[in-house]
Design an enzyme around this catalytic site. Structure first.
Site, PDB file in Angstrom:
ATOM      1  N   GLY A   1       0.844  -1.213   0.141  1.00  0.00           N
ATOM      2  CA  GLY A   1      -0.073  -0.017   0.035  1.00  0.00           C
ATOM      3  C   GLY A   1       1.055   1.011  -0.092  1.00  0.00           C
ATOM      4  O   GLY A   1       2.105   1.280   0.393  1.00  0.00           O
TER       5      GLY A   1
ATOM      6  N   GLN B   1       2.649  10.033   1.375  1.00  0.00           N
ATOM      7  CA  GLN B   1       4.013   9.282   1.546  1.00  0.00           C
ATOM      8  C   GLN B   1       4.882   9.718   0.417  1.00  0.00           C
ATOM      9  O   GLN B   1       6.115   9.243   0.608  1.00  0.00           O
ATOM     10  CB  GLN B   1       3.902   7.914   1.699  1.00  0.00           C
TER      11      GLN B   1
ATOM     12  N   CYS C   1       5.743  -0.130   7.435  1.00  0.00           N
ATOM     13  CA  CYS C   1       5.365   1.356   6.780  1.00  0.00           C
ATOM     14  C   CYS C   1       6.648   1.392   6.074  1.00  0.00           C
ATOM     15  O   CYS C   1       7.701   1.643   6.501  1.00  0.00           O
ATOM     16  CB  CYS C   1       4.771   2.231   7.789  1.00  0.00           C
ATOM     17  N   LEU C   2       6.259   1.900   4.849  1.00  0.00           N
ATOM     18  CA  LEU C   2       7.470   2.463   3.952  1.00  0.00           C
ATOM     19  C   LEU C   2       8.209   3.685   4.402  1.00  0.00           C
ATOM     20  O   LEU C   2       9.390   3.934   4.258  1.00  0.00           O
ATOM     21  CB  LEU C   2       7.312   2.544   2.554  1.00  0.00           C
TER      22      LEU C   2
ATOM     23  N   HIS D   1      -4.528   1.304   7.276  1.00  0.00           N
ATOM     24  CA  HIS D   1      -3.286   1.781   7.229  1.00  0.00           C
ATOM     25  C   HIS D   1      -3.228   3.046   6.478  1.00  0.00           C
ATOM     26  O   HIS D   1      -2.584   4.014   6.638  1.00  0.00           O
ATOM     27  CB  HIS D   1      -2.314   0.783   7.108  1.00  0.00           C
ATOM     28  N   GLU D   2      -3.539   2.734   5.056  1.00  0.00           N
ATOM     29  CA  GLU D   2      -3.367   3.735   4.087  1.00  0.00           C
ATOM     30  C   GLU D   2      -4.253   4.819   4.480  1.00  0.00           C
ATOM     31  O   GLU D   2      -3.933   6.134   4.094  1.00  0.00           O
ATOM     32  CB  GLU D   2      -3.716   2.878   2.775  1.00  0.00           C
TER      33      GLU D   2
ATOM     34  N   HIS E   1      -2.964   7.358   6.842  1.00  0.00           N
ATOM     35  CA  HIS E   1      -1.962   8.207   6.247  1.00  0.00           C
ATOM     36  C   HIS E   1      -2.581   9.528   5.779  1.00  0.00           C
ATOM     37  O   HIS E   1      -2.168  10.468   5.762  1.00  0.00           O
ATOM     38  CB  HIS E   1      -1.113   7.714   5.146  1.00  0.00           C
TER      39      HIS E   1
HETATM   40 NI    NI Z   1       2.550   3.303   5.916  1.00  0.00          NI
END
Ligand code: NI
Length: 183
Positions: free
Chosen positions: A47, A52, A95-96, A137-138, A141
């Protein structure tokens, strides 16, 4: 193919509430989505949210079955989640924007969602388990929320190299929780 720089925790864009997208089919939005798809594939993630990649707009990609089926991620613009009930489950998340760490996070087990697709048409669906987790999660963000904010036990935050300890903590107890893993 264009790869976008991924914002890491500490960059203020990750703590901001992202703006609604008024014009999903605008060329700039289409270009951004294309570049996000490339960036997600390159990062091997499930995701990605526009904040991000330093763009504070309400766009997310979700690709929960990437490793099984390949294919392309779902593109959700201005997504809204509705939780079907209060059932929660614990699962691992990374998480990236927080590389090297994983944590055990409680999430709603099932939900319904509404959004626009990249053509600007309304779409809706329901999601369970890992798919529901990635969506939560997304979409978090987009509201300036990281998975760390959702954790209720910070002793279940670990470096990747210590992952085995988290997995041990997630072993289902009688009446316990499902195990899920994310990346
Ligand atoms: Ni994330």
């Amino acid at each position: 193919m264009a790869l976008l720089k991924i914002a890491r925790m500490g960059h203020p864009v990750l703590w901001q509430k992202a703006a609604v997208v008024d014009d999903p089919d605008a060329p700039a939005v289409q270009r951004l989505v294309d570049h996000m798809i490339d960036t997600l594939a390159d990062a091997d993630g499930v995701g990605l949210a526009a904040p991000q990649v330093h763009v504070s707009k309400r766009i997310v990609l979700v690709h929960p079955d990437r490793t099984e089926t390949g294919g392309s991620p779902d593109v959700l613009i201005n997504p809204e989640l509705v939780f079907v009930d209060d059932a929660m489950e614990l699962g691992l998340e990374g998480c990236l924007s927080i590389p090297g760490l994983r944590g055990v996070v409680p999430r709603h087990a099932r939900l319904t969602y509404r959004a626009l697709n990249r053509q600007g048409q309304p779409i809706e669906g329901e999601a369970l388990g890992f798919h529901a987790r990635v969506l939560q999660h997304e979409v978090d963000h987009l509201d300036g929320v990281l998975y760390l904010n959702r954790m209720t036990d910070l002793s279940l935050l670990a470096f990747d190299s210590e992952l085995k300890h988290l997995v041990a903590a997630l072993q289902p107890a009688p009446g316990g929780h499902d195990r899920e893993e994310t990346s």
